[in-house]
Design a protein around this motif. Sequence first.
Motif, PDB file in Angstrom:
ATOM      1  N   UNK A  70     -11.075  28.506  -7.769  1.00  0.00           N
ATOM      2  CA  UNK A  70     -11.855  27.426  -7.016  1.00  0.00           C
ATOM      3  C   UNK A  70     -11.444  26.094  -7.597  1.00  0.00           C
ATOM      4  N   UNK A  71     -11.683  24.868  -6.929  1.00  0.00           N
ATOM      5  CA  UNK A  71     -11.536  23.736  -7.396  1.00  0.00           C
ATOM      6  C   UNK A  71     -12.819  22.769  -6.946  1.00  0.00           C
ATOM      7  N   UNK A  72     -13.279  21.996  -7.763  1.00  0.00           N
ATOM      8  CA  UNK A  72     -14.268  20.960  -7.393  1.00  0.00           C
ATOM      9  C   UNK A  72     -13.632  19.510  -7.298  1.00  0.00           C
ATOM     10  N   UNK A  73     -13.544  19.123  -6.237  1.00  0.00           N
ATOM     11  CA  UNK A  73     -13.225  17.638  -6.035  1.00  0.00           C
ATOM     12  C   UNK A  73     -14.334  16.654  -6.536  1.00  0.00           C
ATOM     13  N   UNK A  74     -13.606  15.785  -7.546  1.00  0.00           N
ATOM     14  CA  UNK A  74     -14.657  14.741  -8.355  1.00  0.00           C
ATOM     15  C   UNK A  74     -14.451  13.630  -7.854  1.00  0.00           C
ATOM     16  N   UNK A  75     -13.066  12.880  -7.568  1.00  0.00           N
ATOM     17  CA  UNK A  75     -13.013  11.722  -7.199  1.00  0.00           C
ATOM     18  C   UNK A  75     -11.476  11.332  -7.039  1.00  0.00           C
ATOM     19  N   UNK A  76     -11.353   9.962  -6.796  1.00  0.00           N
ATOM     20  CA  UNK A  76     -10.107   9.559  -6.994  1.00  0.00           C
ATOM     21  C   UNK A  76      -9.811   8.390  -7.578  1.00  0.00           C
ATOM     22  N   UNK A  77      -8.486   8.384  -8.221  1.00  0.00           N
ATOM     23  CA  UNK A  77      -8.411   7.331  -9.157  1.00  0.00           C
ATOM     24  C   UNK A  77      -7.014   6.749  -8.549  1.00  0.00           C
ATOM     25  N   UNK A  78      -7.043   5.246  -8.325  1.00  0.00           N
ATOM     26  CA  UNK A  78      -5.901   4.533  -7.914  1.00  0.00           C
ATOM     27  C   UNK A  78      -5.381   3.937  -9.126  1.00  0.00           C
ATOM     28  N   UNK A  79      -4.100   3.870  -9.327  1.00  0.00           N
ATOM     29  CA  UNK A  79      -3.491   3.112 -10.516  1.00  0.00           C
ATOM     30  C   UNK A  79      -2.421   1.818  -9.947  1.00  0.00           C
TER      31      UNK A  79
ATOM     32  N   UNK B  39       0.505  -0.955 -11.261  1.00  0.00           N
ATOM     33  CA  UNK B  39       1.084  -1.346 -12.342  1.00  0.00           C
ATOM     34  C   UNK B  39       1.785  -2.889 -11.923  1.00  0.00           C
ATOM     35  N   UNK B  40       1.361  -3.733 -12.565  1.00  0.00           N
ATOM     36  CA  UNK B  40       1.848  -4.974 -12.513  1.00  0.00           C
ATOM     37  C   UNK B  40       3.497  -4.844 -12.186  1.00  0.00           C
ATOM     38  N   UNK B  41       3.861  -5.567 -11.033  1.00  0.00           N
ATOM     39  CA  UNK B  41       5.257  -5.499 -10.799  1.00  0.00           C
ATOM     40  C   UNK B  41       5.684  -4.410  -9.999  1.00  0.00           C
ATOM     41  N   UNK B  42       4.837  -3.277  -9.723  1.00  0.00           N
ATOM     42  CA  UNK B  42       5.426  -2.159  -9.156  1.00  0.00           C
ATOM     43  C   UNK B  42       4.499  -2.199  -7.754  1.00  0.00           C
ATOM     44  N   UNK B  43       5.089  -2.363  -6.746  1.00  0.00           N
ATOM     45  CA  UNK B  43       4.404  -2.078  -5.447  1.00  0.00           C
ATOM     46  C   UNK B  43       3.624  -0.814  -4.931  1.00  0.00           C
ATOM     47  N   UNK B  44       4.115   0.203  -5.789  1.00  0.00           N
ATOM     48  CA  UNK B  44       3.716   1.351  -5.364  1.00  0.00           C
ATOM     49  C   UNK B  44       2.438   1.789  -5.946  1.00  0.00           C
ATOM     50  N   UNK B  45       1.253   2.166  -5.392  1.00  0.00           N
ATOM     51  CA  UNK B  45       0.095   2.424  -6.014  1.00  0.00           C
ATOM     52  C   UNK B  45       0.129   4.116  -6.137  1.00  0.00           C
ATOM     53  N   UNK B  46      -0.470   4.562  -7.479  1.00  0.00           N
ATOM     54  CA  UNK B  46      -0.624   5.987  -7.774  1.00  0.00           C
ATOM     55  C   UNK B  46      -1.946   6.513  -7.206  1.00  0.00           C
ATOM     56  N   UNK B  47      -1.931   7.575  -6.308  1.00  0.00           N
ATOM     57  CA  UNK B  47      -3.535   7.871  -5.975  1.00  0.00           C
ATOM     58  C   UNK B  47      -3.437   9.257  -6.599  1.00  0.00           C
ATOM     59  N   UNK B  48      -4.422   9.223  -7.369  1.00  0.00           N
ATOM     60  CA  UNK B  48      -4.540  10.632  -8.221  1.00  0.00           C
ATOM     61  C   UNK B  48      -6.029  11.242  -7.675  1.00  0.00           C
ATOM     62  N   UNK B  49      -5.843  12.644  -7.411  1.00  0.00           N
ATOM     63  CA  UNK B  49      -6.928  13.236  -6.666  1.00  0.00           C
ATOM     64  C   UNK B  49      -7.350  14.311  -8.052  1.00  0.00           C
ATOM     65  N   UNK B  50      -8.593  13.882  -8.350  1.00  0.00           N
ATOM     66  CA  UNK B  50      -9.064  14.444  -9.644  1.00  0.00           C
ATOM     67  C   UNK B  50     -10.046  15.810  -9.041  1.00  0.00           C
TER      68      UNK B  50
ATOM     69  N   UNK C  20       0.751  -1.190   0.130  1.00  0.00           N
ATOM     70  CA  UNK C  20      -0.045  -0.031  -0.028  1.00  0.00           C
ATOM     71  C   UNK C  20       0.813   1.259  -0.016  1.00  0.00           C
ATOM     72  N   UNK C  21       2.108   1.099  -0.269  1.00  0.00           N
ATOM     73  CA  UNK C  21       2.968   2.366  -0.568  1.00  0.00           C
ATOM     74  C   UNK C  21       2.196   3.274  -1.600  1.00  0.00           C
ATOM     75  N   UNK C  22       2.158   4.339  -1.125  1.00  0.00           N
ATOM     76  CA  UNK C  22       1.293   5.090  -2.343  1.00  0.00           C
ATOM     77  C   UNK C  22       1.983   6.708  -2.644  1.00  0.00           C
ATOM     78  N   UNK C  23       1.958   6.823  -3.932  1.00  0.00           N
ATOM     79  CA  UNK C  23       2.280   8.437  -4.350  1.00  0.00           C
ATOM     80  C   UNK C  23       1.118   9.006  -4.766  1.00  0.00           C
ATOM     81  N   UNK C  24       1.015  10.271  -4.055  1.00  0.00           N
ATOM     82  CA  UNK C  24      -0.089  11.048  -4.228  1.00  0.00           C
ATOM     83  C   UNK C  24       0.182  12.202  -5.073  1.00  0.00           C
ATOM     84  N   UNK C  25      -0.672  12.069  -6.122  1.00  0.00           N
ATOM     85  CA  UNK C  25      -0.763  13.015  -7.202  1.00  0.00           C
ATOM     86  C   UNK C  25      -2.212  13.978  -7.279  1.00  0.00           C
TER      87      UNK C  25
END
Length: 185
Positions: A84-93, A95-106, A23-28
Motif C-alpha cells: 500500500x502507499x499513503x498519499x502525503x502531498x505534492x512538491x512542485x519545483x 528552476x530559474x531559466x527552465x519553463x518546466x515545472x517538476x511535479x513530484x507526488x510524495x 505550466x509544462x510539467x514533468x510528473x514524478x
Amino acid sequence: MIKSDILNQLQTLWKLSDWAVMVSRKVLTLVLVTRPNQVLLGMKKRGFGEGWWNGFGGKVEKGETIIEAAKRELQEECCLTANTLTEVGQLDFEFVGDPQILEVHLFTTKDVSGVPTETSEMKPQWFDIDKIPFHKMWPDDKLWFPHVLKGSKFSAFFLFEGHHKILKHKIDVVTEQSHIDSEVK
Ligand SMILES: Nc1[nH]c(=O)nc2c1ncn2[C@H]1C[C@H](O)[C@@H](COP(=O)(O)OP(=O)(O)OP(=O)(O)O)O1
C-alpha cells in the motif's frame, strides 16, 4: 476600434501561449519507506540528484498511473514491493531559466515486501529519524520532512536557482491529522 479589438485578442492569445509554456510539467513520484523511528533513503548513484540521499521514485511513464509509477520505481530502485502507499502531498519545483515545472507526488509506506537491495541507481540505507542526513540531500527536504514525520498532508512549491539554492518556497499543510485511513493499493 475593431483594430484595437484584434490587437487585444492577439495580446490575450500571446499571454495564454506564454502561460501554456510556463505550466509544462514533468510528473514524478517519490516514496519514503518507514518503520518505527526510521526511514529508508537511497544514495542516488546517477542522474538527477546524484550523490544525494533521497526517497525512491522517478518519471511517470505513458500509460501508467501515478501509483503504478511509484510502485514500479520503488521496485526498480531498491527491490521493494509496496503493498500500500499513503498519499502525503505534492512538491512542485521550478528552476530559474527552465519553463518546466517538476511535479513530484510524495508517498509514504510501512507496508512493503522484500529486502532493500542496492541497484545500479540507488544504494538503500535505514536512517534514524533524528539522524536524517539533510546536509547530503536536496535542500528542500529539511523544510518538508518534519511535516511527513508528523503525519501531515501538504502541498509545497520551491523556486530553485541551480540545484543548491532555494529562492522562494511555500508549504501549505492540508491536514495535521494522521492519514492512516488514506492508504491506496
Ligand atoms: N528537489 C527535490 N527534492 C527531493 O527530495 N526529491 C526530488 C527533488 N527533485 C526531484 N526529486 C525526486 C523525484 C524523483 O523521485 C527523483 C528523480 O527521478 P529520476 O532520477 O528517475 O528522474 P529522471 O528524470 O532522471 O528519470 P529517468 O531518466 O527515468 O531516470 O528525484
